[in-house]
Enzyme design. Sequence first.
Site: not given
Length: 73
Positions: A13-15
Amino acid sequence: MAIIGVRIDGRLIHGQVVNLWTTKLNIGRIMVVDDEVATNAIEKSGLKLATPAGVKLSILPIEKAAANILAGK
């Protein structure tokens, strides 16, 4: 529940997932499928913090995720 998007990414999960995918696709749940992360409390805590408000999170080992998907969960 229908699968509306799939992304294979070691960053989990990232930007881009948080800011683009969840809003653009109206995502209700993020499923992280990773045997190591599923058993690591620290990594799971970090992923929970990164998950947008109102979006559910499942962190599952590969076999359980596959069984859930095949069962329509």
